[in-house]
Design an enzyme around this catalytic site. Structure first.
Site: not given
Ligand code: AMP
Length: 118
Positions: A2, A5, A28, A44, A82, A88, A93, A95, A97
């Site tokens: 993913c 990862c 982010d 993961h 989320n 949402g 993976h 995470h 925020h």
């Molecule tokens: P979520 O909607 O909770 O799954 O959040 C995914 C987050 O990953 C979003 O805030 C995206 O802006 C962020 N995101 C996606 N790709 C990348 C990346 N390559 N580097 C940093 N953040 C990313």
């Protein structure tokens, strides 16, 4: 493998903040606040649903350290994960925020009327 990862493995570049044996923090790519850091486990897990209490405790300690590193521990910040379709979650993976650097608004979360659920 993913997206996150690949970031941990440095196959995809990230704006790195901090890491230890178990966790990785990076900015982010589409920040929603002046400080918007993502904190992930190096192993993961699809979402918060899948993490053990033990690892979650360690992740909490790591997030406290990250908040200090990016200078929001005293001014205040918000931690959000989320989870799944209704939560949402876009990247599957786990995470968190970590948002701060300004007074955050308390958002409009859903078009449904919360009163309909009581
Ligand atoms: P979520 O909607 O909770 O799954 O959040 C995914 C987050 O990953 C979003 O805030 C995206 O802006 C962020 N995101 C996606 N790709 C990348 C990346 N390559 N580097 C940093 N953040 C990313």
């Amino acid at each position: 493998m993913c997206l996150f990862c690949k970031i941990v493995n440095r196959e995809i570049p990230s704006n790195h903040v901090q890491e230890n044996e178990d966790f990785f923090a990076f900015h982010d790519i589409n920040p929603k606040a002046p400080v918007h850091v993502l904190v992930i486990p190096k192993i993961h897990y699809n979402s918060f649903n899948d993490i053990s209490g033990d690892l979650m405790g360690k992740m909490g300690t790591f997030m406290q350290e990250v908040a200090k590193t990016v200078g929001v521990d005293q001014s205040g910040y918000r931690i959000i994960s989320n989870i799944g379709e209704n939560g949402g979650q876009e990247v599957k993976h786990l995470h968190f925020h970590l948002l701060g650097g300004a007074k955050l608004k308390w958002g409009h979360f859903s078009d449904a009327d919360p009163k309909d659920f009581f």
